[in-house]
Scaffold this motif. Structure first.
Motif, PDB file in Angstrom:
ATOM      1  N   ALA A  30      15.226 -18.493  16.683  1.00 56.28           N
ATOM      2  CA  ALA A  30      16.754 -18.274  17.511  1.00 56.28           C
ATOM      3  C   ALA A  30      17.147 -16.796  17.021  1.00 56.28           C
ATOM      4  N   THR A  31      16.780 -16.433  15.605  1.00 56.05           N
ATOM      5  CA  THR A  31      17.389 -15.233  15.103  1.00 56.05           C
ATOM      6  C   THR A  31      16.342 -14.052  14.993  1.00 56.05           C
ATOM      7  N   GLY A  32      15.104 -14.599  14.961  1.00 54.56           N
ATOM      8  CA  GLY A  32      14.143 -13.221  14.809  1.00 54.56           C
ATOM      9  C   GLY A  32      14.027 -12.823  13.467  1.00 54.56           C
ATOM     10  N   LEU A  33      14.824 -13.422  12.575  1.00 55.37           N
ATOM     11  CA  LEU A  33      14.959 -13.041  11.071  1.00 55.37           C
ATOM     12  C   LEU A  33      13.600 -13.839  10.389  1.00 55.37           C
ATOM     13  N   GLY A  34      13.014 -13.269   9.555  1.00 55.86           N
ATOM     14  CA  GLY A  34      12.140 -14.013   8.340  1.00 55.86           C
ATOM     15  C   GLY A  34      12.461 -13.767   7.104  1.00 55.86           C
ATOM     16  N   LEU A  35      11.792 -14.380   5.979  1.00 58.12           N
ATOM     17  CA  LEU A  35      12.105 -14.032   4.529  1.00 58.12           C
ATOM     18  C   LEU A  35      11.049 -13.703   3.931  1.00 58.12           C
ATOM     19  N   PRO A  36      10.857 -12.167   3.707  1.00 56.58           N
ATOM     20  CA  PRO A  36       9.519 -12.002   3.209  1.00 56.58           C
ATOM     21  C   PRO A  36       9.539 -12.133   1.548  1.00 56.58           C
ATOM     22  N   CYS A  37       8.425 -12.238   1.046  1.00 57.44           N
ATOM     23  CA  CYS A  37       8.398 -12.522  -0.554  1.00 57.44           C
ATOM     24  C   CYS A  37       8.643 -11.370  -1.118  1.00 57.44           C
ATOM     25  N   PRO A  38       9.693 -11.350  -2.055  1.00 61.93           N
ATOM     26  CA  PRO A  38      10.132 -10.194  -2.580  1.00 61.93           C
ATOM     27  C   PRO A  38       8.945  -9.190  -3.524  1.00 61.93           C
ATOM     28  N   LEU A  39       8.103 -10.220  -4.289  1.00 64.83           N
ATOM     29  CA  LEU A  39       7.186  -9.576  -5.083  1.00 64.83           C
ATOM     30  C   LEU A  39       6.062  -8.604  -4.227  1.00 64.83           C
ATOM     31  N   ARG A  40       5.649  -9.419  -3.038  1.00 63.69           N
ATOM     32  CA  ARG A  40       4.607  -8.955  -2.276  1.00 63.69           C
ATOM     33  C   ARG A  40       5.306  -7.651  -1.517  1.00 63.69           C
ATOM     34  N   THR A  41       6.324  -7.834  -1.341  1.00 61.93           N
ATOM     35  CA  THR A  41       7.119  -6.562  -0.358  1.00 61.93           C
ATOM     36  C   THR A  41       7.159  -5.250  -1.534  1.00 61.93           C
ATOM     37  N   LEU A  42       7.490  -5.691  -2.473  1.00 60.15           N
ATOM     38  CA  LEU A  42       7.353  -4.574  -3.661  1.00 60.15           C
ATOM     39  C   LEU A  42       6.287  -4.060  -3.885  1.00 60.15           C
ATOM     40  N   THR A  43       5.324  -4.975  -4.313  1.00 63.50           N
ATOM     41  CA  THR A  43       3.959  -4.445  -4.998  1.00 63.50           C
ATOM     42  C   THR A  43       2.751  -4.643  -4.170  1.00 63.50           C
ATOM     43  N   GLY A  44       2.791  -5.287  -3.156  1.00 67.74           N
ATOM     44  CA  GLY A  44       1.583  -5.811  -2.159  1.00 67.74           C
ATOM     45  C   GLY A  44       0.869  -6.878  -2.759  1.00 67.74           C
ATOM     46  N   LEU A  45       1.245  -7.284  -3.935  1.00 69.07           N
ATOM     47  CA  LEU A  45       0.565  -8.545  -4.494  1.00 69.07           C
ATOM     48  C   LEU A  45       1.441  -9.898  -4.278  1.00 69.07           C
ATOM     49  N   PRO A  46       0.702 -10.965  -3.981  1.00 67.78           N
ATOM     50  CA  PRO A  46       1.191 -12.065  -3.630  1.00 67.78           C
ATOM     51  C   PRO A  46       1.869 -12.767  -4.817  1.00 67.78           C
ATOM     52  N   CYS A  47       2.850 -13.468  -4.731  1.00 69.26           N
ATOM     53  CA  CYS A  47       3.374 -14.390  -5.923  1.00 69.26           C
ATOM     54  C   CYS A  47       2.773 -15.765  -5.725  1.00 69.26           C
ATOM     55  N   PRO A  48       2.705 -16.607  -6.904  1.00 71.62           N
ATOM     56  CA  PRO A  48       2.078 -17.894  -6.944  1.00 71.62           C
ATOM     57  C   PRO A  48       2.754 -18.775  -5.789  1.00 71.62           C
TER      58      PRO A  48
END
Length: 132
Positions: A30-48
């Motif tokens: 409905a909104t087109g919004l998602g919630l990105p992972c902050p760690l992955r956004t900042l570092t490129g590494l996934p969080c647990p």
């Protein structure tokens, strides 16, 4: 007010995750919004916890294989939730006694177990995304 045990709290959390995972696709569509992972956004590494939203949505849609592929931790949370919710109902109606407080040793072991689970989840995510 009675105190809730750690498994009971996790079970209620799992129920909240199931409700959110049911609503999440409608909200994002409905909104087109998602919630990105902050760690992955900042570092490129996934969080647990990376992949947990995808896994939860897949699980509430009945795609167990997809859920486990995104993050297998969700399967354990679902099993715990399914086990604990009837226990909560039985305790609410007085059919079972309230939980016994865990010893400091049991709490410490549970903390270590949660830490090891987070490390295993992180290793899984790093491997799944080809980063190790």
């Amino acid at each position: 007010m009675r105190e809730f045990s750690v498994p009971e709290r996790l079970g209620v959390f799992g129920l909240g995750v199931a409700v959110a995972a049911t609503a999440w696709p409608y909200l994002t569509d409905a909104t087109g919004l998602g919630l990105p992972c902050p760690l992955r956004t900042l570092t490129g590494l996934p969080c647990p916890g990376c992949g947990l939203t995808t896994a939860a949505v897949a699980l509430v849609r009945g795609d167990l294989a997809g859920a486990a592929a995104a993050n297998p931790v969700i399967v354990g949370l679902a099993v715990l939730t399914g086990t604990v919710l009837p226990l909560l109902v039985l305790r609410a109606f007085g059919a079972l006694p309230p939980p016994v407080r865990w010893s400091d040793r049991a709490r410490r072991r549970t903390g270590w177990g949660a830490g090891l689970l987070a490390c295993a989840s992180w290793s899984f995510q790093l491997h799944r995304l080809g980063l190790c």
